[in-house]
Design a protein around this motif. Structure first.
Motif: not given
Ligand code: FES
Length: 266
Positions: A102, A106-108, A147, A195, A199-200, A233
């Protein structure tokens, strides 16, 4: 006048960057912080002790859920479906792939470690050392697309940690009690939920593929809340990462007898 971009899409400048600020500082700090977390995580995973405080029902988040037959008595709230495979396969190994998956996809965090570990690129307007750039179009990085499935697993992990937190309100006599450990677990689980819900993939799940928000007022309401969280985020990614390590450390110290848990009630 600057030269036109090259055929590969890169600017034709002879130096790596024209930036004069300390552009290298954020990726360096990110590198050190993530490395510290990874080192702590590896040590803690293979430590394989001091993760359960039976008196107050504190379970360290790195060991939750404790699904292995190797888990100490009382720590397995959801049974022990996984076998004891010896010291090289400690209990966290059975959950780690989902939790790590995860975070890693994650995009970040992608941005964070692409910049600080791969230098691809290390910062805006700074040339990367790699000759070619294929992004996430090929294996293994194309796997980042899974994701959303790790998001579903993260929801389960967050629910499990919420359960751990509820039962951590226990006194020494077996009744209700509040200790510093109970409170830090509440903070940790709140950050983890924030968090996870920011999430996106969660935002898309709630508000994606809707053509008319006016026809879906409930989903729209949730989408506005998740969108607000989503704007934070990065902050939540760091806050929850730090909190999960600190709470794990706290439970480890209490379980090892380094100091007693300060009690507010019972
Ligand atoms: Fe960061 Fe999903 S985008 S957790």
């Amino acid at each position: 006048m600057s030269a036109p971009p090259s055929a590969t899409g890169r600017a034709r400048i002879s130096v790596r960057t024209l930036r004069t600020d300390r552009w290298w500082l954020p990726p360096l700090i990110t590198f050190l912080a993530l490395l510290a977390f990874v080192v702590y995580g590896v040590i803690r995973t293979f430590m394989n002790q001091w993760y359960w405080v039976p008196e107050y029902h504190y379970l360290a988040p790195f060991y939750s859920p404790c699904l292995s037959a190797a888990c100490v008595p009382g720590a397995s709230h959801w049974g022990q479906p996984a076998p004891d495979l010896g010291p090289f396969v400690p209990p966290p190994i059975f959950v780690l792939p989902f939790v790590l998956g995860f975070r890693l996809t994650c995009y970040y965090y992608r941005k964070a470690y692409y910049r600080s570990f791969w230098a691809s690129p290390p910062a805006c307007a700074v040339g990367e050392p790699h000759r070619r750039y294929t992004g996430e179009t090929r294996f293994p990085l194309i796997m980042q697309n899974v994701h959303r499935y790790f998001f579903y697993a993260a929801l389960i992990v967050a629910a499990v940690l919420t359960y751990d937190t509820v039962i951590a309100f226990r006194g020494a006599d077996g009744g209700f009690g509040i200790g510093l450990g109970s409170l830090v677990m509440v903070v940790n689980v709140a950050l983890l939920w924030s968090y996870t819900l920011s999430c996106h993939s969660c935002r898309h799940l709630i508000g994606g593929r809707i053509n008319h928000f006016s026809k879906h007022p409930v989903r729209y309401w949730f989408w506005t809340k998740v969108t607000w969280l989503n704007g934070k985020h990065m902050l939540l990614a760091w806050a929850s990462l730090v909190s999960v390590a600190l709470v794990d450390l706290y439970v480890m110290l209490i379980a090892s007898g380094a100091f007693p848990d300060p009690r507010l009630f019972n």
